[in-house]
Motif scaffolding. Sequence first.
Motif, PDB file in Angstrom:
ATOM      1  N   THR A  28     -54.683   9.191 -34.454  1.00  0.00           N
ATOM      2  CA  THR A  28     -54.688   7.813 -34.951  1.00  0.00           C
ATOM      3  C   THR A  28     -53.778   7.778 -36.168  1.00  0.00           C
ATOM      4  O   THR A  28     -54.202   8.018 -37.302  1.00  0.00           O
ATOM      5  N   SER A  30     -52.308   5.712 -38.086  1.00  0.00           N
ATOM      6  CA  SER A  30     -52.502   4.885 -39.270  1.00  0.00           C
ATOM      7  C   SER A  30     -53.564   5.434 -40.214  1.00  0.00           C
ATOM      8  O   SER A  30     -53.707   4.944 -41.330  1.00  0.00           O
ATOM      9  N   ASN A  31     -54.300   6.446 -39.801  1.00  0.00           N
ATOM     10  CA  ASN A  31     -55.342   7.040 -40.644  1.00  0.00           C
ATOM     11  C   ASN A  31     -54.810   8.099 -41.603  1.00  0.00           C
ATOM     12  O   ASN A  31     -55.554   8.578 -42.461  1.00  0.00           O
ATOM     13  N   TRP A  53     -51.291   6.197 -46.017  1.00  0.00           N
ATOM     14  CA  TRP A  53     -51.604   5.582 -44.729  1.00  0.00           C
ATOM     15  C   TRP A  53     -51.298   4.095 -44.731  1.00  0.00           C
ATOM     16  O   TRP A  53     -50.945   3.519 -43.699  1.00  0.00           O
ATOM     17  N   ASN A  74     -46.819   1.620 -38.434  1.00  0.00           N
ATOM     18  CA  ASN A  74     -48.026   2.150 -37.794  1.00  0.00           C
ATOM     19  C   ASN A  74     -48.145   1.724 -36.333  1.00  0.00           C
ATOM     20  O   ASN A  74     -48.663   2.480 -35.505  1.00  0.00           O
ATOM     21  N   ASN A  77     -46.293   4.162 -34.494  1.00  0.00           N
ATOM     22  CA  ASN A  77     -46.642   5.565 -34.768  1.00  0.00           C
ATOM     23  C   ASN A  77     -45.440   6.356 -35.281  1.00  0.00           C
ATOM     24  O   ASN A  77     -45.229   7.509 -34.882  1.00  0.00           O
TER      25      ASN A  77
END
Length: 117
Positions: A28, A30-31, A53, A74, A77
Amino acid sequence: QVRLVESGGGLVQAGDSLTLSCAASGLTFSNYAEAWYRQAPGKEREYVATIGWSAYNTNYTDSVKGRFTISRHNAKNTVYLQMNSLKPEDTAVYSCGVLVNGRPKYWGQGTQVTVSS
């Protein structure tokens, strides 16, 4: 399985610009905070830039401040490194890393940047 793939490197002349990209998968995106590092021939890998992030927090090593800009998208990715006013001493293999607790845990294979004088 986490995978990072860098692209955008090449051979340029001093003063030119390049934009590197690092596409991530398997996490993930964006984490996580992301970072760019580089390793010149015969030298240890050095930190270049970090982005949080949320993309609001960025940091740079002194030698690239004012010339390089790290950013992220984000939804794609992807993390970027815009490099302006390149110098021969910027020549290195540039790699992106996913940071966990402030340390790179996952690495890409790297992309070669060569700056001729």
